[in-house]
Design a protein around this motif. Structure first.
Motif, PDB file in Angstrom:
ATOM      1  N   THR A  33      11.448 -85.988  65.955  1.00  0.00           N
ATOM      2  CA  THR A  33      12.264 -86.378  64.790  1.00  0.00           C
ATOM      3  C   THR A  33      11.459 -86.883  63.589  1.00  0.00           C
ATOM      4  O   THR A  33      12.021 -87.476  62.673  1.00  0.00           O
ATOM      5  CB  THR A  33      13.374 -87.404  65.121  1.00  0.00           C
ATOM      6  N   ARG A  34      10.153 -86.646  63.567  1.00  0.00           N
ATOM      7  CA  ARG A  34       9.370 -87.022  62.374  1.00  0.00           C
ATOM      8  C   ARG A  34       9.924 -86.236  61.184  1.00  0.00           C
ATOM      9  O   ARG A  34      10.247 -85.059  61.286  1.00  0.00           O
ATOM     10  CB  ARG A  34       7.900 -86.690  62.592  1.00  0.00           C
ATOM     11  N   GLN A  35      10.040 -86.892  60.036  1.00  0.00           N
ATOM     12  CA  GLN A  35      10.580 -86.254  58.840  1.00  0.00           C
ATOM     13  C   GLN A  35       9.631 -85.180  58.310  1.00  0.00           C
ATOM     14  O   GLN A  35       8.420 -85.379  58.276  1.00  0.00           O
ATOM     15  CB  GLN A  35      10.815 -87.297  57.745  1.00  0.00           C
ATOM     16  N   MET A  36      10.206 -84.068  57.890  1.00  0.00           N
ATOM     17  CA  MET A  36       9.455 -82.966  57.296  1.00  0.00           C
ATOM     18  C   MET A  36       9.991 -82.741  55.886  1.00  0.00           C
ATOM     19  O   MET A  36      11.170 -82.944  55.628  1.00  0.00           O
ATOM     20  CB  MET A  36       9.628 -81.697  58.137  1.00  0.00           C
ATOM     21  N   ILE A  37       9.121 -82.328  54.983  1.00  0.00           N
ATOM     22  CA  ILE A  37       9.503 -82.089  53.590  1.00  0.00           C
ATOM     23  C   ILE A  37       9.399 -80.592  53.321  1.00  0.00           C
ATOM     24  O   ILE A  37       8.326 -79.997  53.494  1.00  0.00           O
ATOM     25  CB  ILE A  37       8.612 -82.902  52.632  1.00  0.00           C
ATOM     26  N   HIS A  38      10.500 -79.982  52.938  1.00  0.00           N
ATOM     27  CA  HIS A  38      10.577 -78.522  52.831  1.00  0.00           C
ATOM     28  C   HIS A  38       9.427 -77.884  52.060  1.00  0.00           C
ATOM     29  O   HIS A  38       8.801 -76.946  52.551  1.00  0.00           O
ATOM     30  CB  HIS A  38      11.930 -78.109  52.253  1.00  0.00           C
ATOM     31  N   PRO A  39       9.080 -78.347  50.846  1.00  0.00           N
ATOM     32  CA  PRO A  39       7.996 -77.673  50.114  1.00  0.00           C
ATOM     33  C   PRO A  39       6.600 -77.877  50.718  1.00  0.00           C
ATOM     34  O   PRO A  39       5.639 -77.278  50.255  1.00  0.00           O
ATOM     35  CB  PRO A  39       8.046 -78.269  48.715  1.00  0.00           C
ATOM     36  N   LYS A  40       6.504 -78.689  51.754  1.00  0.00           N
ATOM     37  CA  LYS A  40       5.197 -78.935  52.366  1.00  0.00           C
ATOM     38  C   LYS A  40       4.948 -78.058  53.597  1.00  0.00           C
ATOM     39  O   LYS A  40       4.073 -78.359  54.408  1.00  0.00           O
ATOM     40  CB  LYS A  40       5.055 -80.415  52.716  1.00  0.00           C
ATOM     41  N   GLN A  41       5.684 -76.969  53.716  1.00  0.00           N
ATOM     42  CA  GLN A  41       5.456 -76.049  54.843  1.00  0.00           C
ATOM     43  C   GLN A  41       4.026 -75.519  54.790  1.00  0.00           C
ATOM     44  O   GLN A  41       3.519 -75.130  53.737  1.00  0.00           O
ATOM     45  CB  GLN A  41       6.420 -74.866  54.809  1.00  0.00           C
ATOM     46  N   GLY A  42       3.359 -75.549  55.942  1.00  0.00           N
ATOM     47  CA  GLY A  42       2.006 -75.028  56.054  1.00  0.00           C
ATOM     48  C   GLY A  42       0.932 -75.956  55.530  1.00  0.00           C
ATOM     49  O   GLY A  42      -0.216 -75.563  55.407  1.00  0.00           O
ATOM     50  N   LYS A  43       1.301 -77.210  55.229  1.00  0.00           N
ATOM     51  CA  LYS A  43       0.343 -78.149  54.639  1.00  0.00           C
ATOM     52  C   LYS A  43       0.068 -79.315  55.583  1.00  0.00           C
ATOM     53  O   LYS A  43       0.979 -79.902  56.144  1.00  0.00           O
ATOM     54  CB  LYS A  43       0.866 -78.670  53.305  1.00  0.00           C
ATOM     55  N   GLU A  44      -1.196 -79.646  55.707  1.00  0.00           N
ATOM     56  CA  GLU A  44      -1.628 -80.751  56.551  1.00  0.00           C
ATOM     57  C   GLU A  44      -1.572 -82.051  55.757  1.00  0.00           C
ATOM     58  O   GLU A  44      -2.589 -82.639  55.385  1.00  0.00           O
ATOM     59  CB  GLU A  44      -3.047 -80.488  57.054  1.00  0.00           C
ATOM     60  N   THR A  45      -0.353 -82.487  55.466  1.00  0.00           N
ATOM     61  CA  THR A  45      -0.118 -83.719  54.707  1.00  0.00           C
ATOM     62  C   THR A  45       1.076 -84.426  55.331  1.00  0.00           C
ATOM     63  O   THR A  45       1.825 -83.812  56.099  1.00  0.00           O
ATOM     64  CB  THR A  45       0.208 -83.418  53.230  1.00  0.00           C
ATOM     65  N   PRO A  46       1.300 -85.709  54.997  1.00  0.00           N
ATOM     66  CA  PRO A  46       2.530 -86.350  55.469  1.00  0.00           C
ATOM     67  C   PRO A  46       3.738 -85.524  55.019  1.00  0.00           C
ATOM     68  O   PRO A  46       3.820 -85.114  53.864  1.00  0.00           O
ATOM     69  CB  PRO A  46       2.499 -87.722  54.792  1.00  0.00           C
ATOM     70  N   GLY A  47       4.632 -85.255  55.932  1.00  0.00           N
ATOM     71  CA  GLY A  47       5.791 -84.417  55.639  1.00  0.00           C
ATOM     72  C   GLY A  47       5.518 -82.938  55.841  1.00  0.00           C
ATOM     73  O   GLY A  47       6.431 -82.117  55.767  1.00  0.00           O
TER      74      GLY A  47
END
Length: 90
Positions: A33-47
């Motif tokens: 259930t960690r939050q994901m941020i849609h525009p950050k797909q494929g990125k090694e960053t928070p979200g």
């Protein structure tokens, strides 16, 4: 793995913007259930997050697509992600 835009959108909506990983080896009980941020797909960053096929031998449709937060995606690069196939979100 490349997914059709429509498949990714449906899988993303199903996930509720939360990681769908249920692997006990990743240090979380039950679903991550960690939050994901849609525009950050494929990125090694928070979200950051990525989609993966539940079963590599099956088509890349919505039922066979799982959304993982970046830490679970990287930790679980095994061929078969441990996700409960019956898990669905409203």
């Amino acid at each position: 793995m490349s997914f059709k835009h429509e498949v990714l959108q449906k899988a993303w909506c199903r996930s509720g913007a939360q990681c769908e990983c249920t692997s006990r080896d990743h240090g979380h009980p039950g679903r991550c259930t960690r939050q994901m941020i849609h525009p950050k797909q494929g990125k090694e960053t928070p979200g950051g997050w990525e989609a993966k096929k539940r079963d590599e031998s099956k088509p890349a449709d919505m039922e066979n697509t799982v959304c993982f937060c970046w830490p679970c995606y990287v930790h679980g690069k095994s061929p078969s992600p441990k996700v409960d196939p019956g898990m669905k979100r409203k």
